[in-house]
Structures are given as C-alpha cells and as structure tokens.
Design a protein around this motif. Structure first.
Motif, mmCIF file in Angstrom:
data_model
loop_
_atom_site.group_PDB
_atom_site.id
_atom_site.type_symbol
_atom_site.label_atom_id
_atom_site.label_comp_id
_atom_site.label_asym_id
_atom_site.label_seq_id
_atom_site.Cartn_x
_atom_site.Cartn_y
_atom_site.Cartn_z
ATOM 1 N N UNK A 89 40.459 32.411 46.111
ATOM 2 C CA UNK A 89 41.720 33.087 45.818
ATOM 3 C C UNK A 89 42.900 32.324 46.401
ATOM 4 N N UNK A 93 45.939 31.228 44.176
ATOM 5 C CA UNK A 93 47.286 31.677 44.522
ATOM 6 C C UNK A 93 48.230 30.492 44.680
ATOM 7 N N UNK B 95 49.307 40.751 44.148
ATOM 8 C CA UNK B 95 48.038 41.469 44.165
ATOM 9 C C UNK B 95 46.907 40.588 44.685
ATOM 10 N N UNK B 96 46.912 39.347 44.243
ATOM 11 C CA UNK B 96 45.831 38.455 44.668
ATOM 12 C C UNK B 96 45.891 38.214 46.165
ATOM 13 N N UNK B 97 47.097 38.134 46.705
ATOM 14 C CA UNK B 97 47.223 37.911 48.147
ATOM 15 C C UNK B 97 46.643 39.106 48.900
ATOM 16 N N UNK B 99 44.382 41.135 47.750
ATOM 17 C CA UNK B 99 42.951 41.049 47.503
ATOM 18 C C UNK B 99 42.294 40.055 48.457
ATOM 19 N N UNK B 100 42.932 38.916 48.595
ATOM 20 C CA UNK B 100 42.395 37.877 49.475
ATOM 21 C C UNK B 100 42.338 38.387 50.921
ATOM 22 N N UNK B 102 42.131 41.362 51.835
ATOM 23 C CA UNK B 102 41.105 42.389 51.919
ATOM 24 C C UNK B 102 39.715 41.761 51.987
ATOM 25 N N UNK B 103 39.496 40.742 51.182
ATOM 26 C CA UNK B 103 38.188 40.084 51.203
ATOM 27 C C UNK B 103 37.914 39.497 52.584
ATOM 28 N N UNK B 104 38.916 38.860 53.136
ATOM 29 C CA UNK B 104 38.742 38.279 54.475
ATOM 30 C C UNK B 104 38.453 39.377 55.487
ATOM 31 N N UNK B 106 37.132 42.282 54.784
ATOM 32 C CA UNK B 106 35.815 42.841 54.493
ATOM 33 C C UNK B 106 34.711 41.966 55.072
ATOM 34 N N UNK B 114 33.440 50.675 53.185
ATOM 35 C CA UNK B 114 34.704 49.987 52.987
ATOM 36 C C UNK B 114 35.847 50.977 52.770
ATOM 37 N N UNK B 115 35.563 52.015 52.024
ATOM 38 C CA UNK B 115 36.609 52.971 51.680
ATOM 39 C C UNK B 115 37.075 53.769 52.904
ATOM 40 N N UNK B 120 41.536 48.583 54.851
ATOM 41 C CA UNK B 120 41.343 48.469 53.414
ATOM 42 C C UNK B 120 42.155 49.512 52.657
ATOM 43 N N UNK B 121 42.166 50.723 53.170
ATOM 44 C CA UNK B 121 42.883 51.791 52.470
ATOM 45 C C UNK B 121 44.369 51.491 52.429
ATOM 46 N N UNK B 124 44.683 48.858 49.666
ATOM 47 C CA UNK B 124 44.451 49.360 48.320
ATOM 48 C C UNK B 124 45.613 50.223 47.840
ATOM 49 N N UNK B 127 48.172 48.641 45.467
ATOM 50 C CA UNK B 127 47.864 48.134 44.109
ATOM 51 C C UNK B 127 48.561 48.975 43.064
#
Lengths: 127, 127
Positions: A89, A93, B95-97, B99-100, B102-104, B106, B114-115, B120-121, B124, B127
């Motif tokens: 990503x 980006x 959005x991708x930033x 997401x990124x 969040x992935x890191x 996670x 996760x929820x 994370x919340x 999210x 979005x």
DNA sequence: GTCCTAGTTCAAGTCGGCTTGAGGTCAAGT
DNA sequence: ACTTGACCTCAAGCCGACTTGAACTAGGAC
C-alpha cells in the motif's frame, strides 16, 4: 436491536443485495441467522463492508481480502502478510500521489505536449 | 535510434506483447510505423506505458485513461476532468493511508478481535 | 531454397466480480 | 382468501481486461 435485514444493509451501505449474497457465498460476510429464508445481519456487517470496500479500492482481490480478514472482521493471524500488504500500500500510495500531482499539474500546464513538460518528465521518472 | 520493436518494448516495460496489441487496438498507444507487418514503436511508448500502469493501479479503467490522455501521452484538453480525477485520487489516497495504518496496527495489535480494538474502530469510522 | 526467429491476424477463451431472470417463499394488509 | 412486497435460490449472462491458439509472414543465417 442491532440486527438488520438485507434491505437495511443495502440502504445503509449502498452495496446491492446481489453483491451481499455474492460476498456471503464467497465467505467474506456472514449473516447471524435466518428468519425463514431471509438473512438477518448484525449491524457490524456495515463495518465489514466498509473494510471490504476500501480493500477493493486498494486493488486487493476478494481472495486476498479473505486471506487478510476472516468474515467477522478479524485480521488474519498471519502478521507478516498484513505487514507486507501495508508495504504494498505504501508503494501504491506513493505512485498515486505522484499521479495526482501530475494530474493537477496537467490541468494547469500549458506546455505544447505533456511529454515535453519538464514537470511531468520529472514526475514520470519516479514511476 | 529511438525506434524499437515490440520485443524490446516487452523487455523494457515488462508488458506482454498481447497486452501491447490490445492497448493499441483500444487506442491507448500507437506505433510510429510498420516494417512489413511488424510494429515499430517510439521509445516514448515506454513512458506512456508507465503512465497507463499507474492509472490502472489508481483504479482507472482503460476508457477513463483514454479520456484523460490521448495516445501520444498528452493530457486531455478537459482540464476540469483532470482536476476532478485528481480529487478522486486524493480521496482514494486518504483511504489507502488509513487502510495501511490499520494493517500495520493489525499486524502488531493484540486485541482479541479486530472490531473490538479501539485503534481500529477509530480508523474505520473515517471511511 | 529452406529453416529459424520474431513478429503478425483474428476468433475464441479465461478470469474476477458481479448482475439478471425465472420462479419460489413468506408475513402482513385488506 | 388473496394480493403485495420483500426476500429467497440457482443457473446463466455480462463486462472489462486480457490471454491463448491456430495459421500466416518477413527477414536473416546457412
């Protein structure tokens, strides 16, 4: 109640019912139970759909999303993979930012052809 | 010489010959001339292919790319559209930033699901 | 001249991601 | 009882973006 029907999910997520059924079939989402034939979803599905949407925008396939997140929205236990996706990503980006800068420049630039424009050539060199 | 054959284009761009022919058919690229049946390209096609590649990564369809850039790599005269695409990209990048991040997160987070993870919340929600 | 290599055309096939359509179920309203 | 509306299943279809395959061509090495 935090349980909603498919119509409500469609209304609140903007995702068509056909797509929801398809996602369920693919294992990306699940409904908490059935009421007769009708699916009953938890409101949490809205967050899962948001997540799926962003992943799709990020260019991930449904299979990749399945690997990254289980249907309840949990991240995959494979932390290395998640980190690798984050790196992917980063690269995406970076390119998109260059692209965006270039589009903005192109919208303003008066160089006779785009390829002759020094700003553009500088940008393109980084791809 | 700044003229190259299709094999050289494949070698230097990584784009398969079948795709190059398809792109030509769709009007995304052009060859400068034919030598017998064989296409002869200008080296500039390599830059056009880079441009197309990034646009594809950005989620633009071939038709959209056609509208944005003529086959010689010039931007469309429709400057409003280019600016609008740039805005679309801004939103995608944002959005991708998230997401990124969040992935890191996670990949490191130990929250049971996760929820339930507050980080994370928070992510999210945007979005 | 003939073989090889790199190229060609054109039609058909593939794959991912949905969408559509025909026909069925079920609860609620009149 | 019957209709309406929201939902269902399952198979088939569609669209974008390529890929594949069969049959052809053109130029160079031997």
């Amino acid at each position: 109640m935090d349980e909603i029907g498919i119509g409500e999910v469609v209304r609140r997520s903007g995702v068509p019912a056909s797509t929801l059924r398809y996602y369920e079939e693919r294992g990306l989402i699940t409904c908490v139970r059935r009421q007769g034939l009708a699916r009953v979803f938890s409101v949490a599905v809205l967050e899962q759909l948001a997540l799926i949407g962003v992943c799709r925008t990020a260019g991930f396939s449904l299979d990749e999303i399945l690997l990254m997140f289980s249907p309840d929205g949990r991240p995959s236990p494979n932390r290395e993979m998640l980190a690798a996706k984050a790196d992917e990503l980063d690269e995406t980006i970076r390119k998109l930012a260059l692209m965006r800068d270039d589009l903005r420049h192109a919208a303003a630039c008066r160089a006779p052809t785009h390829m002759e424009c020094p700003t553009f050539r500088r940008v393109l060199g980084q791809f």
